[in-house]
Motif scaffolding. Structure first.
Motif, PDB file in Angstrom:
ATOM      1  N   ASP A 104      -6.245  29.485  13.377  1.00 31.06           N
ATOM      2  CA  ASP A 104      -6.093  29.732  14.706  1.00 31.06           C
ATOM      3  C   ASP A 104      -6.889  28.612  15.367  1.00 31.06           C
ATOM      4  OD1 ASP A 104      -4.561  31.935  14.623  1.00 31.06           O
ATOM      5  OD2 ASP A 104      -6.150  33.374  14.426  1.00 31.06           O
ATOM      6  N   PRO A 105      -8.003  28.286  15.188  1.00 33.23           N
ATOM      7  CA  PRO A 105      -8.866  27.384  15.727  1.00 33.23           C
ATOM      8  C   PRO A 105      -8.134  25.888  15.732  1.00 33.23           C
ATOM      9  CG  PRO A 105     -10.374  28.649  14.529  1.00 33.23           C
ATOM     10  CD  PRO A 105      -8.948  28.957  14.096  1.00 33.23           C
ATOM     11  N   LEU A 106      -7.414  25.741  14.699  1.00 35.61           N
ATOM     12  CA  LEU A 106      -6.673  24.512  14.653  1.00 35.61           C
ATOM     13  C   LEU A 106      -5.386  24.451  15.722  1.00 35.61           C
ATOM     14  CD1 LEU A 106      -6.030  23.707  10.922  1.00 35.61           C
ATOM     15  CD2 LEU A 106      -7.223  22.240  12.317  1.00 35.61           C
ATOM     16  N   CYS A 107      -4.738  25.282  15.850  1.00 39.02           N
ATOM     17  CA  CYS A 107      -3.995  25.562  16.913  1.00 39.02           C
ATOM     18  C   CYS A 107      -4.466  25.302  17.990  1.00 39.02           C
ATOM     19  CB  CYS A 107      -2.998  26.871  16.763  1.00 39.02           C
ATOM     20  SG  CYS A 107      -2.029  27.132  15.270  1.00 39.02           S
ATOM     21  N   PHE A 108      -5.357  25.998  18.443  1.00 31.01           N
ATOM     22  CA  PHE A 108      -6.266  26.093  19.704  1.00 31.01           C
ATOM     23  C   PHE A 108      -6.797  24.873  20.156  1.00 31.01           C
ATOM     24  CE2 PHE A 108     -10.103  26.295  22.502  1.00 31.01           C
ATOM     25  CZ  PHE A 108      -9.494  27.146  23.383  1.00 31.01           C
ATOM     26  N   MET A 109      -7.514  24.065  19.196  1.00 32.19           N
ATOM     27  CA  MET A 109      -8.065  22.828  19.447  1.00 32.19           C
ATOM     28  C   MET A 109      -6.921  21.708  19.381  1.00 32.19           C
ATOM     29  SD  MET A 109     -10.742  21.393  19.651  1.00 32.19           S
ATOM     30  CE  MET A 109     -11.868  22.900  19.114  1.00 32.19           C
ATOM     31  N   ALA A 110      -5.669  21.866  18.872  1.00 30.41           N
ATOM     32  CA  ALA A 110      -4.622  20.759  18.932  1.00 30.41           C
ATOM     33  C   ALA A 110      -4.004  21.017  20.570  1.00 30.41           C
ATOM     34  CB  ALA A 110      -3.555  21.112  18.002  1.00 30.41           C
ATOM     35  N   GLY A 111      -3.965  22.062  20.891  1.00 30.22           N
ATOM     36  CA  GLY A 111      -3.791  22.163  22.474  1.00 30.22           C
ATOM     37  C   GLY A 111      -4.949  21.553  23.158  1.00 30.22           C
ATOM     38  N   TRP A 112      -5.921  21.965  22.893  1.00 29.06           N
ATOM     39  CA  TRP A 112      -7.071  21.543  23.671  1.00 29.06           C
ATOM     40  C   TRP A 112      -7.377  20.013  23.636  1.00 29.06           C
ATOM     41  CZ3 TRP A 112     -12.428  19.423  23.316  1.00 29.06           C
ATOM     42  CH2 TRP A 112     -13.279  19.601  24.343  1.00 29.06           C
ATOM     43  N   LEU A 113      -7.073  19.297  22.622  1.00 27.42           N
ATOM     44  CA  LEU A 113      -7.014  17.932  22.423  1.00 27.42           C
ATOM     45  C   LEU A 113      -5.603  17.313  22.782  1.00 27.42           C
ATOM     46  CD1 LEU A 113      -9.204  17.620  19.137  1.00 27.42           C
ATOM     47  CD2 LEU A 113      -9.811  17.215  21.418  1.00 27.42           C
ATOM     48  N   LYS A 114      -4.803  18.053  23.374  1.00 26.74           N
ATOM     49  CA  LYS A 114      -3.600  17.586  23.792  1.00 26.74           C
ATOM     50  C   LYS A 114      -2.609  16.687  22.822  1.00 26.74           C
ATOM     51  CE  LYS A 114      -4.746  17.995  28.776  1.00 26.74           C
ATOM     52  NZ  LYS A 114      -4.632  19.384  28.887  1.00 26.74           N
ATOM     53  N   THR A 115      -2.408  17.201  21.640  1.00 30.92           N
ATOM     54  CA  THR A 115      -1.670  16.548  20.660  1.00 30.92           C
ATOM     55  C   THR A 115      -0.245  16.752  21.099  1.00 30.92           C
ATOM     56  OG1 THR A 115      -1.542  18.495  19.199  1.00 30.92           O
ATOM     57  CG2 THR A 115      -3.161  17.091  18.715  1.00 30.92           C
ATOM     58  N   ARG A 116       0.569  15.901  20.663  1.00 29.49           N
ATOM     59  CA  ARG A 116       1.909  15.831  21.009  1.00 29.49           C
ATOM     60  C   ARG A 116       2.554  17.178  20.586  1.00 29.49           C
ATOM     61  NH1 ARG A 116       3.877  10.686  17.786  1.00 29.49           N
ATOM     62  NH2 ARG A 116       5.847  11.988  17.823  1.00 29.49           N
ATOM     63  N   PHE A 117       3.181  17.742  21.697  1.00 27.70           N
ATOM     64  CA  PHE A 117       3.756  19.294  21.513  1.00 27.70           C
ATOM     65  C   PHE A 117       4.731  19.307  20.511  1.00 27.70           C
ATOM     66  CE2 PHE A 117       6.548  22.711  22.968  1.00 27.70           C
ATOM     67  CZ  PHE A 117       5.459  23.787  22.613  1.00 27.70           C
ATOM     68  N   MET A 118       5.973  18.646  20.682  1.00 25.01           N
ATOM     69  CA  MET A 118       6.969  18.725  19.962  1.00 25.01           C
ATOM     70  C   MET A 118       6.489  18.513  18.338  1.00 25.01           C
ATOM     71  SD  MET A 118       9.249  20.057  21.506  1.00 25.01           S
ATOM     72  CE  MET A 118      10.525  20.167  20.195  1.00 25.01           C
ATOM     73  N   LEU A 119       5.906  17.521  17.831  1.00 25.15           N
ATOM     74  CA  LEU A 119       5.371  17.308  16.970  1.00 25.15           C
ATOM     75  C   LEU A 119       4.431  18.390  16.052  1.00 25.15           C
ATOM     76  CD1 LEU A 119       5.140  15.458  14.217  1.00 25.15           C
ATOM     77  CD2 LEU A 119       3.242  14.259  15.129  1.00 25.15           C
ATOM     78  N   SER A 120       3.545  18.814  16.939  1.00 26.23           N
ATOM     79  CA  SER A 120       2.660  20.133  16.827  1.00 26.23           C
ATOM     80  C   SER A 120       3.606  21.224  16.395  1.00 26.23           C
ATOM     81  CB  SER A 120       1.796  20.385  18.022  1.00 26.23           C
ATOM     82  OG  SER A 120       1.065  19.397  18.184  1.00 26.23           O
ATOM     83  N   VAL A 121       4.677  21.537  17.109  1.00 23.13           N
ATOM     84  CA  VAL A 121       5.530  22.807  16.755  1.00 23.13           C
ATOM     85  C   VAL A 121       6.092  22.519  15.586  1.00 23.13           C
ATOM     86  CG1 VAL A 121       7.850  23.833  17.492  1.00 23.13           C
ATOM     87  CG2 VAL A 121       5.715  23.311  19.362  1.00 23.13           C
ATOM     88  N   LEU A 122       6.652  21.347  15.121  1.00 20.78           N
ATOM     89  CA  LEU A 122       7.210  21.018  13.989  1.00 20.78           C
ATOM     90  C   LEU A 122       6.150  21.311  12.961  1.00 20.78           C
ATOM     91  CD1 LEU A 122       9.558  19.755  12.138  1.00 20.78           C
ATOM     92  CD2 LEU A 122       8.521  17.760  12.542  1.00 20.78           C
ATOM     93  N   MET A 123       5.002  20.946  12.711  1.00 19.75           N
ATOM     94  CA  MET A 123       3.963  20.855  11.678  1.00 19.75           C
ATOM     95  C   MET A 123       3.695  22.420  11.724  1.00 19.75           C
ATOM     96  SD  MET A 123       3.709  18.068  10.546  1.00 19.75           S
ATOM     97  CE  MET A 123       5.165  17.662  10.936  1.00 19.75           C
ATOM     98  N   LEU A 124       3.827  23.154  12.894  1.00 21.10           N
ATOM     99  CA  LEU A 124       3.150  24.699  12.853  1.00 21.10           C
ATOM    100  C   LEU A 124       4.468  25.364  12.178  1.00 21.10           C
ATOM    101  CD1 LEU A 124       2.350  25.526  16.598  1.00 21.10           C
ATOM    102  CD2 LEU A 124       1.001  26.070  14.469  1.00 21.10           C
ATOM    103  N   THR A 125       5.752  25.263  12.406  1.00 19.49           N
ATOM    104  CA  THR A 125       6.854  25.581  11.782  1.00 19.49           C
ATOM    105  C   THR A 125       6.678  25.459  10.263  1.00 19.49           C
ATOM    106  OG1 THR A 125       7.977  25.335  13.833  1.00 19.49           O
ATOM    107  CG2 THR A 125       9.348  26.037  11.775  1.00 19.49           C
TER     108      THR A 125
END
Length: 139
Positions: A104-125
């Motif tokens: 959960d902190p990884l997901c939160f921090m990725a958003g807070w640091l504004k990582t690329r959204f679509m790449l983040s969704v792909l990695m999450l998935t």
């Protein structure tokens, strides 16, 4: 529990497990696999979709909070560890978003640091989907 409600319950359990709230989606998945009401594929899709959506919500919470508190310093060790991982590995870190305690902190921090959204969704998935696929495969 009706057939439709069991899939909805699994989706909701996956969602809750991926937010900052505790959940037990793995146990519900295993129980439903043993009940044999739905195909393993249907169960995998339901729980993965819910878990990914929960991860996206946590990511977006981090993104939104960063807009209001851009200079906030994180004090908790898990948050600091997540920040280091995201800064070092970027969205690839989200392959580990399924891990207890740090996911959960990884997901939160990725958003807070504004990582690329679509790449983040792909990695999450990928990370969350593979975790549930392993559980399905073990059953």
């Amino acid at each position: 529990m009706s057939d439709e409600l069991s899939l909805i319950a699994l989706f909701i359990s996956g969602f809750i497990s991926a937010t900052l709230l505790p959940g037990g989606s793995e146990a519900l998945l295993v129980w439903q696999l043993n009940e044999n009401i739905h195909s393993a594929t249907s169960l995998w899709i339901a729980v993965t979709a819910g878990n990914v959506l929960g991860g996206i919500v946590t990511f977006l919470m981090g993104w939104g909070i960063a807009c209001y508190y851009p200079l906030r310093v994180f004090n908790k060790p898990r948050q600091q560890q997540a920040q280091r991982w995201i800064q070092k590995y970027g969205a690839l870190s989200l392959l580990l978003s399924w891990l207890p305690i740090i996911g959960d902190p990884l997901c939160f921090m990725a958003g807070w640091l504004k990582t690329r959204f679509m790449l983040s969704v792909l990695m999450l998935t990928l990370g969350k989907g593979i975790r549930y696929l392993i559980i399905v495969g073990l059953m």
